[in-house]
Design a protein around this motif. Sequence first.
Motif, mmCIF file in Angstrom:
data_model
loop_
_atom_site.group_PDB
_atom_site.id
_atom_site.type_symbol
_atom_site.label_atom_id
_atom_site.label_comp_id
_atom_site.label_asym_id
_atom_site.label_seq_id
_atom_site.Cartn_x
_atom_site.Cartn_y
_atom_site.Cartn_z
ATOM 1 N N VAL A 30 0.493 -1.744 -11.343
ATOM 2 C CA VAL A 30 1.293 -2.798 -11.967
ATOM 3 C C VAL A 30 2.615 -2.940 -11.217
ATOM 4 C CG1 VAL A 30 2.556 -3.477 -14.049
ATOM 5 C CG2 VAL A 30 0.217 -2.641 -14.223
ATOM 6 N N ALA A 31 3.225 -1.811 -10.860
ATOM 7 C CA ALA A 31 4.462 -1.857 -10.081
ATOM 8 C C ALA A 31 4.210 -2.464 -8.707
ATOM 9 C CB ALA A 31 5.047 -0.453 -9.944
ATOM 10 N N ALA A 32 3.082 -2.122 -8.097
ATOM 11 C CA ALA A 32 2.731 -2.686 -6.791
ATOM 12 C C ALA A 32 2.470 -4.180 -6.900
ATOM 13 C CB ALA A 32 1.516 -1.974 -6.199
ATOM 14 N N GLY A 50 0.817 -1.215 0.000
ATOM 15 C CA GLY A 50 0.000 0.000 0.000
ATOM 16 C C GLY A 50 0.845 1.256 0.000
ATOM 17 N N ASN A 51 1.876 1.286 0.834
ATOM 18 C CA ASN A 51 2.782 2.439 0.859
ATOM 19 C C ASN A 51 3.550 2.579 -0.445
ATOM 20 O OD1 ASN A 51 2.099 3.321 3.434
ATOM 21 N ND2 ASN A 51 3.626 2.017 4.406
ATOM 22 N N PHE A 52 3.986 1.451 -1.000
ATOM 23 C CA PHE A 52 4.691 1.470 -2.282
ATOM 24 C C PHE A 52 3.798 2.038 -3.378
ATOM 25 C CE2 PHE A 52 6.028 -0.576 -6.252
ATOM 26 C CZ PHE A 52 7.365 -0.214 -6.283
ATOM 27 N N TYR A 53 2.543 1.587 -3.409
ATOM 28 C CA TYR A 53 1.573 2.078 -4.390
ATOM 29 C C TYR A 53 1.366 3.587 -4.240
ATOM 30 C CZ TYR A 53 -2.929 3.053 -6.543
ATOM 31 O OH TYR A 53 -3.938 3.612 -7.284
ATOM 32 N N SER A 54 1.184 4.046 -3.005
ATOM 33 C CA SER A 54 0.957 5.483 -2.766
ATOM 34 C C SER A 54 2.137 6.323 -3.232
ATOM 35 C CB SER A 54 0.710 5.729 -1.278
ATOM 36 O OG SER A 54 -0.466 5.090 -0.875
ATOM 37 N N LYS A 55 3.340 5.847 -2.972
ATOM 38 C CA LYS A 55 4.522 6.596 -3.402
ATOM 39 C C LYS A 55 4.638 6.638 -4.920
ATOM 40 C CE LYS A 55 7.224 5.694 0.723
ATOM 41 N NZ LYS A 55 8.349 4.953 1.301
ATOM 42 N N LYS A 56 4.320 5.518 -5.582
ATOM 43 C CA LYS A 56 4.393 5.476 -7.040
ATOM 44 C C LYS A 56 3.316 6.344 -7.687
ATOM 45 C CE LYS A 56 7.721 2.668 -8.178
ATOM 46 N NZ LYS A 56 8.815 3.099 -9.034
#
Length: 100
Positions: free
Chosen positions: A92-94, A73-79
Motif C-alpha cells: 500500500v505504501a509502495a 521495488g526498492n521502496f517496497y523491499s525496504k518497507k
Amino acid sequence: SFYSALFILSEIGDINRFPDSEHLVSYAGLAPSTRSSGTKVYHGPKQGSSYFRWILTQVAWANVRKEPNGTVGNFYSKKKKGCVKASSKAMVAASAKLYD
C-alpha cells in the motif's frame, strides 16, 4: 495495462482537480486518515473507492515484479523488511509511492 489506465481514468475523471499527488493518494484512500486531539492520535478507516485502491495496488505489484530494483521495488523491499505480515502494508505504501 490499457484496462488499468481506463479504470483509473474513470475513477479520477479530470486529473487537474487534484493540486498534487498527495491529494490523489488521499482520494484513493492510500494515505492513512489521522486526526489528533491533544496528545492522542487516532487512525481512522480508509476513505475512497475500494476498487480504486485495488487497481492502484495491482499496478504497483506489476511494477515491483517488472522492476524489482526500480524506485518502487526498492521502496517496497525496504518497507517490507522480510516480515510476511508487513507485505500488504508495504505494498500500500509502495502504491502511494508510485503516484508520488
